[in-house]
Write a protein that holds these residues in place. Structure first.
Motif, short mmCIF file in Angstrom:
data_model
loop_
_atom_site.label_atom_id
_atom_site.label_comp_id
_atom_site.label_asym_id
_atom_site.label_seq_id
_atom_site.Cartn_x
_atom_site.Cartn_y
_atom_site.Cartn_z
N LEU A 151 36.30 36.06 45.28
CA LEU A 151 35.25 35.32 44.59
C LEU A 151 34.05 36.18 44.23
N ASP A 152 34.19 37.50 44.34
CA ASP A 152 33.06 38.38 44.05
C ASP A 152 32.65 38.34 42.58
N ASP A 153 33.63 38.21 41.67
CA ASP A 153 33.31 38.19 40.24
C ASP A 153 32.67 36.86 39.85
N GLU A 154 31.87 36.93 38.80
CA GLU A 154 31.22 35.71 38.30
C GLU A 154 32.26 34.71 37.83
N ARG A 155 33.35 35.20 37.23
CA ARG A 155 34.45 34.34 36.82
C ARG A 155 35.71 34.85 37.51
N PRO A 156 35.95 34.44 38.75
CA PRO A 156 37.09 34.98 39.52
C PRO A 156 38.42 34.64 38.87
N ASN A 157 39.31 35.63 38.86
CA ASN A 157 40.64 35.47 38.28
C ASN A 157 41.65 36.06 39.25
N LEU A 158 42.65 35.26 39.60
CA LEU A 158 43.61 35.66 40.63
C LEU A 158 44.42 36.88 40.21
N LEU A 159 44.87 36.92 38.96
CA LEU A 159 45.67 38.07 38.51
C LEU A 159 44.84 39.34 38.46
N ARG A 160 43.65 39.25 37.91
CA ARG A 160 42.80 40.43 37.82
C ARG A 160 42.49 40.97 39.22
N TYR A 161 42.23 40.07 40.16
CA TYR A 161 41.95 40.48 41.53
C TYR A 161 43.16 41.18 42.14
N PHE A 162 44.33 40.58 42.00
CA PHE A 162 45.52 41.13 42.65
C PHE A 162 45.91 42.49 42.10
N PHE A 163 45.68 42.70 40.80
CA PHE A 163 46.15 43.94 40.19
C PHE A 163 45.08 45.03 40.08
N THR A 164 43.82 44.71 40.31
CA THR A 164 42.78 45.73 40.14
C THR A 164 41.91 45.93 41.37
N ASP A 165 42.00 45.07 42.37
CA ASP A 165 41.15 45.19 43.56
C ASP A 165 42.02 45.66 44.73
N GLU A 166 41.71 46.83 45.28
CA GLU A 166 42.51 47.39 46.37
C GLU A 166 42.53 46.50 47.60
N ARG A 167 41.51 45.66 47.75
CA ARG A 167 41.48 44.77 48.91
C ARG A 167 42.65 43.79 48.90
N ALA A 168 43.17 43.47 47.73
CA ALA A 168 44.30 42.56 47.65
C ALA A 168 45.53 43.16 48.34
N ARG A 169 45.76 44.45 48.13
CA ARG A 169 46.90 45.12 48.78
C ARG A 169 46.68 45.25 50.28
N GLU A 170 45.44 45.50 50.68
CA GLU A 170 45.13 45.69 52.08
C GLU A 170 45.30 44.41 52.88
N THR A 171 45.01 43.27 52.26
CA THR A 171 45.00 42.01 52.99
C THR A 171 46.27 41.18 52.79
N HIS A 172 47.14 41.58 51.87
CA HIS A 172 48.37 40.83 51.61
C HIS A 172 49.59 41.71 51.87
N PRO A 173 50.20 41.62 53.05
CA PRO A 173 51.39 42.43 53.35
C PRO A 173 52.53 42.18 52.37
N ASP A 174 52.61 40.96 51.82
CA ASP A 174 53.67 40.63 50.86
C ASP A 174 53.13 40.68 49.42
N TRP A 175 52.31 41.69 49.15
CA TRP A 175 51.67 41.81 47.85
C TRP A 175 52.66 41.77 46.70
N ASP A 176 53.76 42.50 46.82
CA ASP A 176 54.73 42.57 45.72
C ASP A 176 55.29 41.20 45.36
N ARG A 177 55.62 40.42 46.38
CA ARG A 177 56.21 39.10 46.12
C ARG A 177 55.20 38.16 45.48
N VAL A 178 53.96 38.18 45.97
CA VAL A 178 52.93 37.32 45.39
C VAL A 178 52.63 37.76 43.96
N ALA A 179 52.58 39.07 43.73
CA ALA A 179 52.32 39.59 42.39
C ALA A 179 53.44 39.17 41.43
N ASP A 180 54.69 39.23 41.88
CA ASP A 180 55.81 38.78 41.05
C ASP A 180 55.60 37.35 40.59
#
Length: 292
Positions: A151-180
């Motif tokens: 929610l850091d961005d003024e207009r949060p977007n789930l896809l943009r967060y998952f693919f551009t924010d390194e914290r998404a990979r750090e906090t989601h062990p199943d990142w690949d499956r969620v990204a799919d």
């Protein structure tokens, strides 16, 4: 973006179906484990030349009978048949009736949807639009994903967060499956000719590269309405969540609800929300039956 999605979809499925699955002998010296064009054409009762034109994008308007025959030959599920029909309409310039009925990309929610969302407290729940913008959420959702940076961005977007924010990979062990699943939902749940969809896809193709582009080009992956994910939460510790998605097609939106998959996660979410234990209950995970 691929301008021959119908042909790519047909070719992808043809190459995925083995001769044995189609009731044909495997033979010798096959360059691909899937069906040859001649084999699929024979099974569907069409000419090899016509199938070639479809796969190469030189004919983009097959009849319903041809689509049905190809779907039968490829053993497509109902969901995959719907994708095939949708891609046919897209290739033909769009179905005027469907295009006229498509709601605009919304970034606000109806009062009744907001009331439903409020009733879900303290469960983490959010309303998202076609492109994954988080346009409304519960306080429980903010407590869950706020520390993750979503929610850091003024207009949060789930896809943009998952693919551009390194914290998404750090906090989601199943990142690949969620990204799919996120990309499949963008491909199959949004009108691809909507400018905002195209803009986001083009943006992420540049910023995320092949991680996004390869997934967006994969026509065979379809989104799930139910699923699970794990989160390494910086405050609550490891969490196991079940996700339920409720579609609001008239609004071009969906409600995503996260529920604890075990008692440990339920207790952790209660602590995160400042609630006494028992505000949230673990939901037993049951196998999902595939239809079609």
């Amino acid at each position: 973006m691929n301008d021959n999605e119908l042909g790519t979809y047909l070719r992808t499925w043809r190459e995925a179906v083995t001769p044995a699955e189609a009731g044909l002998p495997a033979g010798h010296r096959r360059r691909t484990p899937g069906l040859r064009r001649a084999e699929l054409a024979m099974l569907a009762g069409i000419s090899v030349e016509y199938l070639t034109r479809l796969e190469q994008g030189r004919d983009r308007n097959p009849s319903a009978q041809v689509l049905g025959a190809l779907a039968d030959a490829l053993h497509l599920s109902l969901k995959d048949r719907m994708v095939l029909r949708r891609l046919t309409r897209e290739a033909d310039g769009g179905d005027p009736v469907l295009c006229a009925a498509a709601p605009p990309l919304g970034r606000t929610v109806r009062p009744t949807v907001r009331a439903v969302l409020d009733s879900l407290e303290p469960a983490p729940a959010a309303v998202l639009n076609w492109i994954g913008d988080v346009i409304a959420h519960t306080a429980g959702y903010a407590r869950l994903v706020g520390p993750l940076g979503l929610l850091d961005d003024e207009r949060p977007n789930l896809l943009r967060y998952f693919f551009t924010d390194e914290r998404a990979r750090e906090t989601h062990p199943d990142w690949d499956r969620v990204a799919d699943d996120l990309v499949a939902r963008l491909r199959h749940g949004a009108p691809l000719r909507e400018p905002a969809v195209t803009e986001l896809a083009d943006e992420l193709t540049v910023t995320a590269g092949a991680e996004f582009a390869d997934r967006f080009a994969d026509l065979a992956t379809t989104p799930r309405t139910v699923g699970s994910q794990e989160i390494r939460h910086p405050q609550a510790g490891p969490l196991r969540l079940l996700n339920e998605t409720l579609a609001l097609p008239d609004d071009g939106q969906r409600v995503v609800v996260h529920l604890p998959a075990d008692d440990t996660t339920a207790a952790a979410l209660d602590r995160l929300n400042g609630r006494r234990p028992g505000a949230l209950f673990a939901v037993p995970e049951t196998p999902v039956r595939e239809t079609g």
